[in-house]
Design a protein around this motif. Structure first.
Motif, short mmCIF file in Angstrom:
data_model
loop_
_atom_site.label_atom_id
_atom_site.label_comp_id
_atom_site.label_asym_id
_atom_site.label_seq_id
_atom_site.Cartn_x
_atom_site.Cartn_y
_atom_site.Cartn_z
N LEU A 24 -3.23 81.70 18.32
CA LEU A 24 -4.44 80.88 18.17
C LEU A 24 -5.54 81.74 17.57
N ILE A 25 -6.53 81.08 17.01
CA ILE A 25 -7.74 81.79 16.58
C ILE A 25 -8.87 81.36 17.52
N VAL A 71 -4.78 90.16 19.73
CA VAL A 71 -3.97 90.73 18.65
C VAL A 71 -4.86 91.53 17.71
N LYS A 72 -5.85 90.87 17.08
CA LYS A 72 -6.76 91.62 16.21
C LYS A 72 -8.00 90.80 15.88
N LEU A 80 -7.70 86.85 16.48
CA LEU A 80 -6.36 86.27 16.62
C LEU A 80 -5.83 86.64 18.00
N VAL A 81 -5.33 85.63 18.72
CA VAL A 81 -4.81 85.89 20.08
C VAL A 81 -3.47 85.19 20.28
N GLY A 190 -6.26 86.68 29.39
CA GLY A 190 -6.73 85.89 28.26
C GLY A 190 -8.24 85.83 28.21
N ASP A 191 -8.74 84.85 27.50
CA ASP A 191 -10.16 84.52 27.39
C ASP A 191 -10.98 85.67 26.82
N GLU A 192 -11.94 86.20 27.58
CA GLU A 192 -12.82 87.25 27.03
C GLU A 192 -13.25 88.20 28.12
#
Ligand code: ADP
Ligand code: TMP
Ligand code: ASP
Length: 237
Positions: A24-25, A71-72, A80-81, A190-192
């Motif tokens: 996902l973005i 991811v980056k 990108l995750v 996940g998340d932030e």
């Protein structure tokens, strides 16, 4: 990786499908929300700052052996995750009493919590993210016994890594919230992780350097986030 349709629009981030089902973005917006969406404002640069902040922290956690969705970085506001099947649960560790803990238990803000304490909350804005316990999680099937064990282990492991990292940069990690999700059978962070979802105080003055500045109308919100980033060596240019 191509950005496709929007999967969901949260209070502060938007999530998009990509041409690969596994990824996902995430777009970090300038929207800043408090009190479960009751107070919302646009703060210039916040999306960019939180995107780069989160990428930096996720990389540090990966280096320490905590598996994450990151991811980056793709752009100033996008990353990108891995696409996680999110658990509807928020995991909070507190090193110092603040926020809802003080209200709930009548303790003074700033009291050291030794050992640090752990709380689960249900991710549900309409119900104002009520505190829940492991029995609720099991009874309602929000997560398995194994997930519960793993979430506690990982959330405390994050504390070991980040408490020291912030201390080395002259800050106290007061508390923070993490969200986890499943990716191919494995639980990942996940998340932030940004000053939107944690509390950070200057170690000398105890000045607040996190979203409490927004919640309490103290001003200088993004400036404080950038100051935290600068102390950690994050570049926002
Ligand atoms: P909210 O308004 O839900 O608090 P945000 O504005 O932060 O949240 O929106 C981000 C949404 O994306 C949240 O619902 C979060 O659980 C979800 N999310 C975060 N990381 C991932 C991921 N890797 N895969 C799927 N969903 C995710
Ligand atoms: P609280 O004191 O309001 O319970 O919050 C504890 C920590 O968790 C604090 O750092 C803020 C963070 N948090 C979020 O980021 N989102 C939430 O929805 C909640 C309830 C807490
Ligand atoms: N995360 C919640 C919100 O965005 C609660 C808070 O931060 O006060 O409204």
């Amino acid at each position: 990786m191509e950005k496709k349709a929007e999967l969901c629009r949260g209070k502060a981030k938007s999530v998009y499908f990509t041409d690969d089902d596994d990824y996902l973005i995430i777009e970090f917006r300038n929207d800043t929300s408090a009190f479960d969406g009751e107070k919302i404002e646009q703060l210039d640069r916040k999306g960019m700052v939180n995107n780069k902040f989160t990428a930096f922290i996720m990389d540090k956690l990966e280096d320490a052996g905590v598996k994450t969705h990151h991811v980056k970085l793709l752009s100033d506001e996008e990353a990108l995750v891995r696409k996680l099947d999110m658990l509807p649960i928020e995991c909070v560790v507190r090193n110092i009493a603040a926020g809802s803990l003080c209200k709930r238990l009548g303790v003074e803000e700033g009291v050291d919590l030794n050992p640090p304490t752990f709380e689960f909350f249900l991710k549900n804005d309409a119900l104002h993210d009520p505190m829940i316990n492991e029995y609720h999680i099991r009874s309602f099937g929000w997560a398995t016994d194994e997930d519960i064990k793993e979430m506690k282990k990982l959330t405390f492991q994050v504390n070991d890594v980040l408490k020291k990292m912030f201390a080395d940069a002259g800050m106290l990690l007061v508390d923070y919230k993490l969200e986890f999700g499943r990716f191919k059978g494995e639980l990942l962070l996940g998340d932030e992780f940004s000053p939107d979802g944690c509390r950070l105080w200057d170690v000398e003055t105890r000045e607040k350097l996190d979203k409490d500045r927004f919640r309490q109308g103290l001003g200088g919100v993004v400036e404080a986030y950038e100051e935290v980033g600068k102390r950690l060596g994050i570049s926002f240019d």
